[in-house]
Design a protein around this motif. Structure first.
Motif, PDB file in Angstrom:
ATOM      1  N   ALA A  81       0.840  -1.211   0.000  1.00  0.00           N
ATOM      2  CA  ALA A  81       0.000   0.000   0.000  1.00  0.00           C
ATOM      3  C   ALA A  81       0.868   1.252   0.000  1.00  0.00           C
ATOM      4  CB  ALA A  81      -0.929  -0.014   1.212  1.00  0.00           C
ATOM      5  N   ILE A 137      -5.006   1.297   1.202  1.00  0.00           N
ATOM      6  CA  ILE A 137      -4.852   2.326   0.158  1.00  0.00           C
ATOM      7  C   ILE A 137      -6.011   3.316   0.216  1.00  0.00           C
ATOM      8  CG2 ILE A 137      -4.913   2.715  -2.342  1.00  0.00           C
ATOM      9  CD1 ILE A 137      -3.314   0.093  -2.633  1.00  0.00           C
ATOM     10  N   ALA A 138      -7.220   2.804   0.434  1.00  0.00           N
ATOM     11  CA  ALA A 138      -8.395   3.686   0.515  1.00  0.00           C
ATOM     12  C   ALA A 138      -8.262   4.680   1.660  1.00  0.00           C
ATOM     13  CB  ALA A 138      -9.661   2.854   0.669  1.00  0.00           C
ATOM     14  N   ASN A 171      -5.626   7.308   0.829  1.00  0.00           N
ATOM     15  CA  ASN A 171      -6.204   8.300  -0.098  1.00  0.00           C
ATOM     16  C   ASN A 171      -7.145   9.248   0.629  1.00  0.00           C
ATOM     17  OD1 ASN A 171      -4.801   7.285  -2.298  1.00  0.00           O
ATOM     18  ND2 ASN A 171      -6.450   5.899  -2.921  1.00  0.00           N
ATOM     19  N   SER A 230      -6.783  -5.060   4.493  1.00  0.00           N
ATOM     20  CA  SER A 230      -6.421  -5.562   3.168  1.00  0.00           C
ATOM     21  C   SER A 230      -5.629  -4.455   2.497  1.00  0.00           C
ATOM     22  CB  SER A 230      -7.671  -5.887   2.333  1.00  0.00           C
ATOM     23  OG  SER A 230      -8.377  -4.697   2.006  1.00  0.00           O
ATOM     24  N   GLU A 231      -4.864  -4.818   1.500  1.00  0.00           N
ATOM     25  CA  GLU A 231      -4.096  -3.808   0.769  1.00  0.00           C
ATOM     26  C   GLU A 231      -5.020  -2.750   0.191  1.00  0.00           C
ATOM     27  OE1 GLU A 231      -1.601  -3.778  -3.365  1.00  0.00           O
ATOM     28  OE2 GLU A 231      -1.235  -5.475  -2.011  1.00  0.00           O
ATOM     29  N   GLU A 232      -6.146  -3.180  -0.356  1.00  0.00           N
ATOM     30  CA  GLU A 232      -7.111  -2.247  -0.956  1.00  0.00           C
ATOM     31  C   GLU A 232      -7.666  -1.272   0.072  1.00  0.00           C
ATOM     32  OE1 GLU A 232     -11.328  -2.442  -3.486  1.00  0.00           O
ATOM     33  OE2 GLU A 232     -10.455  -4.263  -2.630  1.00  0.00           O
ATOM     34  N   ASN A 233      -8.006  -1.773   1.262  1.00  0.00           N
ATOM     35  CA  ASN A 233      -8.580  -0.903   2.292  1.00  0.00           C
ATOM     36  C   ASN A 233      -7.554   0.050   2.887  1.00  0.00           C
ATOM     37  OD1 ASN A 233     -11.139  -1.941   1.983  1.00  0.00           O
ATOM     38  ND2 ASN A 233     -10.946  -3.438   3.636  1.00  0.00           N
ATOM     39  N   LYS A 270       2.323   1.721  -3.556  1.00  0.00           N
ATOM     40  CA  LYS A 270       1.352   2.159  -4.554  1.00  0.00           C
ATOM     41  C   LYS A 270       0.856   3.587  -4.327  1.00  0.00           C
ATOM     42  CE  LYS A 270      -0.170  -2.508  -5.724  1.00  0.00           C
ATOM     43  NZ  LYS A 270      -1.262  -3.518  -5.721  1.00  0.00           N
ATOM     44  N   THR A 271       0.970   4.084  -3.099  1.00  0.00           N
ATOM     45  CA  THR A 271       0.536   5.464  -2.817  1.00  0.00           C
ATOM     46  C   THR A 271       1.729   6.414  -2.714  1.00  0.00           C
ATOM     47  OG1 THR A 271       0.467   4.891  -0.452  1.00  0.00           O
ATOM     48  CG2 THR A 271      -1.618   4.812  -1.672  1.00  0.00           C
TER      49      THR A 271
END
Length: 399
Positions: free
Chosen positions: A258, A358-359, A362, A353-356, A261-262
């Motif tokens: 994460a 990152i969210a 952001n 999770s990686e997605e959460n 990616k950010t």
């Protein structure tokens, strides 16, 4: 010289507030004994405080990690941890009793350790409460339903302490109110972070946070060069929640990916077992024990578990954060930060999770300026309170 003893069980976050209090009491001429798990001997004695070991010689953070690893439900995890601590408190009562002898008063920590023993010896007490939800709303008018439900909960919470009372031939109590100080309950939280409950009795006082700036701390060369070598980093500080019974590579991967990616530079505390054979990218560095009073000031924002200590530190030093609560009391602190608009919405540990991640990063970046401003404004107000000095002043009025 007035003599006092403080007893506390749990992880470092359960010990640190009493280190701050002990040092301020000593500065004001009190003779202080701080007793806890044997594993905290070095931490406490390095601060120049008289330490006494209480309970079995265990690694409490390893034990907490093992309990946490058995269940994912935060309520059950907290219940199991509390039961584990209660067993230690009950089994340690004879040690606590002996250490209470000869003292002028006892400071009863948030675990209520020492309350029964002080009662047996006829010693006055001062309480400390870290979670405001544990303070009874005794001035609130109650319906019959409130009284019935409240009475059932109160008796359940009092049960472990009644087992100790039975050892000394004391009658059972119906609630913790009966064993708490009738003089003073110190709440080491800022009035700017938590509004005082109008249904609390007068003895319950928000003193402001207890802390001590580590002005003489010097980082090692590698950490200093990393911090000066680019933009302010994110601090990942999950406290005892990142203490591993086993390697947790999958969990660490989520955060590292994460951050990549950010575009975040990052300092990672904890995950010691995983880090043994884990290669971080050049934009990240691992660090061990570094005072939050120094480390958090280097951060753009902090990702933390919302323990009492890290929650306080983000507000004291004016740093916005992403809360990742693991157990129930941490969820309360996480909501507190979010309500102050000094943090993003909480990301519960079971939803990691990686997605959460990152969210949430952001979300932080999108509202960063306002969250940073709010955190800094709160910090300026908090620093006017002198929380630990106020606590000792209030104790001084009694003893």
């Amino acid at each position: 010289m007035k003599k006092t003893a403080i007893f506390t069980m749990g992880t470092r976050g359960d010990v640190q507030p009493y280190i701050f209090l002990s040092k301020e009491l000593m500065k004001n001429g009190y003779d202080v004994t701080l007793a806890s798990h044997p594993c905290w001997k070095k931490l406490i004695e390095e601060e120049g405080i008289h330490f006494e070991p209480v309970g079995p010689d265990i690694d409490i953070e390893k034990e907490a990690a093992a309990i946490r690893g058995k269940v994912s439900n935060p309520a059950i995890s907290m219940f199991m941890t509390m039961n584990f601590i209660f067993r230690i408190i009950q089994e340690s009562t004879s040690e606590v009793y002996e250490l209470c002898k000869g003292k002028d008063f006892i400071i009863v920590s948030h675990s209520q350790m020492g309350a029964v023993e002080a009662d047996v010896l006829g010693l006055p007490t001062v309480n400390v409460t870290l979670q405001t939800q544990m303070i009874g709303e005794n001035l609130k008018p109650k319906t019959l339903k409130d009284k019935i439900i409240g009475g059932m909960i109160a008796r359940m919470v009092a049960r472990p302490y009644n087992r100790i009372r039975k050892v000394y031939g004391l009658k059972s109590v119906k609630s913790l109110d009966e064993i708490m100080s009738d003089r003073l309950n110190l709440i080491p939280i800022s009035k700017y972070a938590v509004e005082r409950n109008p249904y609390w009795e007068e003895k319950n006082i928000l003193t402001g946070y207890w802390y001590n700036d580590e002005t003489d701390y010097t980082p090692d060369k590698e950490l200093a060069e990393f911090i000066s070598g680019g933009e302010k980093p994110v601090i990942l500080a999950l406290g005892a929640m990142s203490f591993e019974k086993d390697s947790e590579k999958e969990k660490l991967d989520m955060f590292v990916n994460a951050f990549k990616k950010t575009g975040c530079r990052a300092i990672i505390q904890g995950f010691q077992k995983t880090m043994l054979d884990y290669e971080l990218p050049e934009s990240m560095i691992a660090c061990k024990s570094v005072p939050h009073s120094w480390l958090f000031k280097q951060a753009k924002f902090v990702i933390h578990h919302c323990g009492f200590g890290t929650t306080a530190a983000t507000l004291i030093y004016g740093i916005p954060s992403i809360p990742v609560p693991h157990v129930l009391d941490q969820m309360g602190f996480a909501m507190q930060l979010n309500n102050l608009n000094a943090a993003t919405k909480p990301l519960n540990a079971r939803d990691l999770s990686e997605e959460n991640i990152i969210a949430r990063i952001n979300e932080m970046n999108g509202g960063y300026e306002q969250m940073k401003k709010n955190a800094q404004t709160l910090s300026e107000k908090i620093k006017t309170e002198g929380g630990v000095s106020e606590a000792v002043r209030l104790i001084g009025e009694l003893f």
